[in-house]
Enzyme design. Structure first.
Site, PDB file in Angstrom:
ATOM      1  N   ALA A   1       0.709  -1.153   0.184  1.00 31.10           N
ATOM      2  CA  ALA A   1      -0.178   0.015   0.049  1.00 31.10           C
ATOM      3  C   ALA A   1       0.893   1.166   0.046  1.00 31.10           C
ATOM      4  O   ALA A   1       2.095   1.079   0.376  1.00 31.10           O
ATOM      5  CB  ALA A   1      -0.820   0.065   1.381  1.00 31.10           C
TER       6      ALA A   1
ATOM      7  N   GLY B   1       0.404  -5.182   0.895  1.00 30.88           N
ATOM      8  CA  GLY B   1      -0.725  -5.171   0.080  1.00 30.88           C
ATOM      9  C   GLY B   1      -0.500  -5.715  -1.189  1.00 30.88           C
ATOM     10  O   GLY B   1      -1.617  -6.353  -2.122  1.00 30.88           O
TER      11      GLY B   1
ATOM     12  N   GLU C   1      -0.699  -9.344  -0.551  1.00 30.57           N
ATOM     13  CA  GLU C   1      -2.191  -9.763  -0.479  1.00 30.57           C
ATOM     14  C   GLU C   1      -2.931  -9.569  -1.703  1.00 30.57           C
ATOM     15  O   GLU C   1      -3.688 -10.548  -1.914  1.00 30.57           O
ATOM     16  CB  GLU C   1      -2.836  -8.849   0.589  1.00 30.57           C
ATOM     17  CG  GLU C   1      -2.114  -8.998   1.828  1.00 30.57           C
ATOM     18  CD  GLU C   1      -2.594  -7.783   2.895  1.00 30.57           C
ATOM     19  OE1 GLU C   1      -2.276  -6.660   2.837  1.00 30.57           O
ATOM     20  OE2 GLU C   1      -3.310  -8.413   3.653  1.00 30.57           O
TER      21      GLU C   1
ATOM     22  N   GLU D   1       4.023  -5.671   7.197  1.00 31.51           N
ATOM     23  CA  GLU D   1       3.165  -4.704   7.879  1.00 31.51           C
ATOM     24  C   GLU D   1       3.645  -4.444   9.397  1.00 31.51           C
ATOM     25  O   GLU D   1       3.496  -3.190   9.963  1.00 31.51           O
ATOM     26  CB  GLU D   1       1.812  -5.188   7.961  1.00 31.51           C
ATOM     27  CG  GLU D   1       1.186  -4.809   6.606  1.00 31.51           C
ATOM     28  CD  GLU D   1       1.224  -6.027   5.625  1.00 31.51           C
ATOM     29  OE1 GLU D   1       2.250  -6.761   5.708  1.00 31.51           O
ATOM     30  OE2 GLU D   1       0.508  -5.779   4.467  1.00 31.51           O
TER      31      GLU D   1
END
Ligand code: DAK
Length: 260
Positions: free
Chosen positions: A66, A111, A114, A134
């Protein structure tokens, strides 16, 4: 449709979505999530698209996570909105009903990994690096990583990857089942296409039913999954493709599936 942060090309039944923010290693910001959501809708609705390949622009990165500059501005309310939207986009990727392949050409972090885990299959360049870092930012995976990595590679691997926040090589990712196949970088596209061509040569409806049985079934107790499997098996037996596939075997020729 025009996209700001991605490229969508389509040829011979294969759509390729390339996340295109190379300067920030293809980090996922809000605009990119919107683009992804629209691109997957477009691919789902386009009957000519039978397989979707998702990759990142450039040689260095698939998606480096992200967008941390955007995340740093989050407050509890906007974090909740972002979580909800991101989860919806990844659910759309996971449940689009057509085979999806994440072609991991470099970093797939946070992300980014993911997103790759929401695809049905993953190939990677031997130079790729993957992880869920993270916890090193003081957060936990928020786009389904704790759930999908556990389902793909098991809780032991998920604990190691998520608690350490370490980066892993493509070889290690392959060894533990996070990626299906690895290739030297210059062979990544050709190797991925070879896998895609196998899928394209099979009965299209059977492929879609198989995706559904595996994806939905893995969230069910085994017996219920088997009942889902037998329902889909019955439906597959109602298709012209089944007669074509079996007829071709008996007549010793290649099947010519029509997806009917
Ligand atoms: N976000 C924004 N910019 C990024 C970025 C990222 N994730 N990753 C790299 N960049 C930018 C760098 O800032 C740099 O920009 P400039 O300084 O040139 O302006 C440029 O990309 C090139 O990166 P580097 O110079 O750092 O390149 P290196 O080769 O030295 O290092 C690296 C590559 C991948 C090791 C390094 O860039 C790195 O550690 N990047 C960050 C990896 C990371 O921690 N990713 C985020 C994981 S956390 C949520 C749901 C999900 C998430 C969050 C919330 N909700 C439910 C609300 C997900 C979180 C994550 O993904």
């Amino acid at each position: 449709m025009a996209y700001k942060n991605l490229l969508l090309e389509s040829a011979d039944g294969v759509a390729t979505i390339t996340i295109n923010r190379e300067k920030v290693l293809n980090a996922l910001n809000d605009e990119t999530l919107t683009d992804l959501s629209n691109a997957f809708d477009e691919c789902r609705e386009d009957a000519d698209v039978r397989v979707v390949i998702l990759t990142g622009a450039g040689e260095k990165s698939f998606v480096a996570g992200a967008d941390i500059r955007e995340l740093a501005k989050m407050n509890p309310l906007s974090a909740k909105d972002l979580a909800y939207r991101g989860q919806q986009v990844l659910a759309k990727v996971e449940h689009m009903g057509k085979p999806t392949v994440a072609m991991i050409n470099g970093f797939a972090l946070g992300g980014g990994l993911e997103l790759a885990l929401a695809c049905n299959l993953r190939t990677a360049a031997t130079t790729a690096r993957m992880g869920l870092p993270e916890v090193s930012l003081g957060i936990i995976p928020g786009y389904g990583g704790t759930q999908r990595l556990t389902r793909v590679a098991g809780p032991g691997v998920a604990r190691e990857w998520i608690l350490t926040g370490d980066m892993f090589t493509a070889e290690e990712a392959h060894r533990v089942g996070v990626v299906n196949r690895i290739f030297p970088p210059e062979e990544l596209l050709a190797g991925t296409m070879k896998m895609v061509e196998s899928i394209l040569s099979r009965g299209p409806i059977a492929v879609r039913f198989a995706i559904e049985a595996i994806s939905r079934g893995s969230n069910m107790p085994q017996r219920e999954g088997e009942i889902l499997e037998s329902d889909l098996f019955g439906l597959a037996a109602s298709t012209e493709d089944m007669h074509e596939g079996m007829g071709a075997f008996i007549e010793k020729r290649k099947p010519n599936f029509q997806g009917k």
